[in-house]
Design a protein around this motif. Structure first.
Motif, PDB file in Angstrom:
ATOM      1  N   ASN A  13       0.819  -1.209   0.000  1.00  0.00           N
ATOM      2  CA  ASN A  13       0.000   0.000   0.000  1.00  0.00           C
ATOM      3  C   ASN A  13       0.853   1.260   0.000  1.00  0.00           C
ATOM      4  O   ASN A  13       0.559   2.222  -0.720  1.00  0.00           O
ATOM      5  N   LEU A  14       1.913   1.264   0.805  1.00  0.00           N
ATOM      6  CA  LEU A  14       2.799   2.433   0.833  1.00  0.00           C
ATOM      7  C   LEU A  14       3.490   2.625  -0.512  1.00  0.00           C
ATOM      8  O   LEU A  14       3.613   3.755  -1.001  1.00  0.00           O
ATOM      9  N   ALA A  15       3.945   1.537  -1.121  1.00  0.00           N
ATOM     10  CA  ALA A  15       4.624   1.647  -2.413  1.00  0.00           C
ATOM     11  C   ALA A  15       3.656   2.113  -3.492  1.00  0.00           C
ATOM     12  O   ALA A  15       3.965   3.038  -4.257  1.00  0.00           O
ATOM     13  N   ALA A  16       2.483   1.503  -3.557  1.00  0.00           N
ATOM     14  CA  ALA A  16       1.524   1.875  -4.596  1.00  0.00           C
ATOM     15  C   ALA A  16       1.044   3.311  -4.415  1.00  0.00           C
ATOM     16  O   ALA A  16       0.986   4.082  -5.381  1.00  0.00           O
ATOM     17  N   GLY A  17       0.717   3.681  -3.195  1.00  0.00           N
ATOM     18  CA  GLY A  17       0.223   5.036  -2.954  1.00  0.00           C
ATOM     19  C   GLY A  17       1.265   6.104  -3.191  1.00  0.00           C
ATOM     20  O   GLY A  17       0.983   7.144  -3.790  1.00  0.00           O
ATOM     21  N   SER A  18       2.489   5.863  -2.732  1.00  0.00           N
ATOM     22  CA  SER A  18       3.526   6.886  -2.918  1.00  0.00           C
ATOM     23  C   SER A  18       3.960   6.987  -4.379  1.00  0.00           C
ATOM     24  O   SER A  18       4.166   8.097  -4.877  1.00  0.00           O
ATOM     25  N   LEU A  19       4.091   5.864  -5.064  1.00  0.00           N
ATOM     26  CA  LEU A  19       4.458   5.933  -6.482  1.00  0.00           C
ATOM     27  C   LEU A  19       3.348   6.572  -7.318  1.00  0.00           C
ATOM     28  O   LEU A  19       3.629   7.345  -8.236  1.00  0.00           O
ATOM     29  N   ALA A  20       2.087   6.275  -6.988  1.00  0.00           N
ATOM     30  CA  ALA A  20       0.981   6.906  -7.710  1.00  0.00           C
ATOM     31  C   ALA A  20       0.924   8.404  -7.418  1.00  0.00           C
ATOM     32  O   ALA A  20       0.659   9.203  -8.319  1.00  0.00           O
ATOM     33  N   SER A  21       1.205   8.799  -6.174  1.00  0.00           N
ATOM     34  CA  SER A  21       1.218  10.228  -5.842  1.00  0.00           C
ATOM     35  C   SER A  21       2.326  10.958  -6.578  1.00  0.00           C
ATOM     36  O   SER A  21       2.111  12.051  -7.131  1.00  0.00           O
ATOM     37  N   LEU A  22       3.521  10.371  -6.597  1.00  0.00           N
ATOM     38  CA  LEU A  22       4.630  11.000  -7.324  1.00  0.00           C
ATOM     39  C   LEU A  22       4.356  11.065  -8.816  1.00  0.00           C
ATOM     40  O   LEU A  22       4.683  12.060  -9.477  1.00  0.00           O
ATOM     41  N   SER A  23       3.752  10.032  -9.364  1.00  0.00           N
ATOM     42  CA  SER A  23       3.418  10.036 -10.782  1.00  0.00           C
ATOM     43  C   SER A  23       2.354  11.090 -11.089  1.00  0.00           C
ATOM     44  O   SER A  23       2.417  11.761 -12.120  1.00  0.00           O
ATOM     45  N   ALA A  24       1.388  11.239 -10.195  1.00  0.00           N
ATOM     46  CA  ALA A  24       0.364  12.267 -10.388  1.00  0.00           C
ATOM     47  C   ALA A  24       0.963  13.660 -10.305  1.00  0.00           C
ATOM     48  O   ALA A  24       0.604  14.549 -11.084  1.00  0.00           O
ATOM     49  N   LEU A  25       1.898  13.854  -9.387  1.00  0.00           N
ATOM     50  CA  LEU A  25       2.556  15.163  -9.295  1.00  0.00           C
ATOM     51  C   LEU A  25       3.366  15.465 -10.554  1.00  0.00           C
ATOM     52  O   LEU A  25       3.389  16.605 -11.030  1.00  0.00           O
ATOM     53  N   SER A  26       4.022  14.466 -11.109  1.00  0.00           N
ATOM     54  CA  SER A  26       4.780  14.708 -12.334  1.00  0.00           C
ATOM     55  C   SER A  26       3.853  14.920 -13.525  1.00  0.00           C
ATOM     56  O   SER A  26       4.204  15.643 -14.463  1.00  0.00           O
ATOM     57  N   GLN A  27       2.679  14.328 -13.507  1.00  0.00           N
ATOM     58  CA  GLN A  27       1.732  14.510 -14.606  1.00  0.00           C
ATOM     59  C   GLN A  27       1.077  15.886 -14.556  1.00  0.00           C
ATOM     60  O   GLN A  27       0.514  16.331 -15.539  1.00  0.00           O
ATOM     61  N   MET A  28       1.165  16.558 -13.428  1.00  0.00           N
ATOM     62  CA  MET A  28       0.596  17.905 -13.340  1.00  0.00           C
ATOM     63  C   MET A  28       1.363  18.918 -14.179  1.00  0.00           C
ATOM     64  O   MET A  28       0.900  20.034 -14.373  1.00  0.00           O
ATOM     65  N   SER A  29       2.506  18.537 -14.693  1.00  0.00           N
ATOM     66  CA  SER A  29       3.257  19.437 -15.567  1.00  0.00           C
ATOM     67  C   SER A  29       2.585  19.594 -16.933  1.00  0.00           C
ATOM     68  O   SER A  29       2.992  20.434 -17.721  1.00  0.00           O
ATOM     69  N   TYR A  30       1.549  18.810 -17.204  1.00  0.00           N
ATOM     70  CA  TYR A  30       0.815  18.910 -18.465  1.00  0.00           C
ATOM     71  C   TYR A  30      -0.265  19.982 -18.422  1.00  0.00           C
ATOM     72  O   TYR A  30      -1.177  19.950 -19.233  1.00  0.00           O
ATOM     73  N   LEU A  31      -0.174  20.921 -17.499  1.00  0.00           N
ATOM     74  CA  LEU A  31      -1.221  21.915 -17.302  1.00  0.00           C
ATOM     75  C   LEU A  31      -1.552  22.665 -18.589  1.00  0.00           C
ATOM     76  O   LEU A  31      -2.715  22.823 -18.941  1.00  0.00           O
ATOM     77  N   PHE A  32      -0.546  23.101 -19.332  1.00  0.00           N
ATOM     78  CA  PHE A  32      -0.805  23.902 -20.525  1.00  0.00           C
ATOM     79  C   PHE A  32      -0.769  23.085 -21.812  1.00  0.00           C
ATOM     80  O   PHE A  32      -1.389  23.466 -22.790  1.00  0.00           O
ATOM     81  N   SER A  33      -0.062  21.970 -21.814  1.00  0.00           N
ATOM     82  CA  SER A  33       0.037  21.189 -23.050  1.00  0.00           C
ATOM     83  C   SER A  33      -1.092  20.171 -23.210  1.00  0.00           C
ATOM     84  O   SER A  33      -1.532  19.918 -24.326  1.00  0.00           O
ATOM     85  N   ASN A  34      -1.571  19.572 -22.122  1.00  0.00           N
ATOM     86  CA  ASN A  34      -2.614  18.553 -22.190  1.00  0.00           C
ATOM     87  C   ASN A  34      -3.478  18.684 -20.933  1.00  0.00           C
ATOM     88  O   ASN A  34      -3.290  17.973 -19.959  1.00  0.00           O
TER      89      ASN A  34
END
Length: 139
Positions: A13-34
């Motif tokens: 649970n810790l691995a899945a939740g933390s990796l998903a959170s980090l991936s979601a934070l990195s995906q937020m860089s698509y604010l203007f492009s997508n």
């Protein structure tokens, strides 16, 4: 009794939740492009933070509003949804989404294995761990 240690579920649970959170934070860089990918990252962040938080503390009202976090099948479907929401980007993000998908399928399968007992944090606050007995009779 269960032959699976509760520590395995805690680490998963810790691995899945933390990796998903980090991936979601990195995906937020698509604010203007997508922008739709950015919105999916917001939803993914909102779904993945409680997975990590539940390993340390169970909020009293969360069971009433989001009871899917307290069962294997609910957690499995949540991980599958997270894998679909976070599948944008390069090869590393696709690999992470594949890992989340496999973890979600594994949690869903574990729901139907009777020898695996649910971890303590899957029980809502104040519920009895006795099955088939009156909670009032326990001293």
């Amino acid at each position: 009794m269960s032959n699976v240690s509760p520590q395995i579920f805690k680490m998963a649970n810790l691995a899945a939740g933390s990796l998903a959170s980090l991936s979601a934070l990195s995906q937020m860089s698509y604010l203007f492009s997508n922008f739709p990918a950015f919105l999916m990252a917001l939803y993914a962040l909102g779904l993945s933070i409680p997975i990590v938080y539940l390993e340390f503390r169970v909020p009293p009202n969360l069971y009433r509003f989001a009871s899917f976090y307290f069962s294997f099948i609910g957690r499995g479907v949540c991980l599958i949804l997270l894998s679909l929401l976070l599948s944008f980007g390069g090869a590393l993000k696709i690999f992470l989404s594949l890992l989340l998908f496999i973890g979600g399928v594994a949690y869903t399968i574990v729901e139907f294995v009777p020898s695996v007992q649910e971890p303590d944090n899957f029980r809502p606050e104040g519920s009895s761990i006795a099955v088939g007995e009156d909670a009032d009779d326990i001293i």
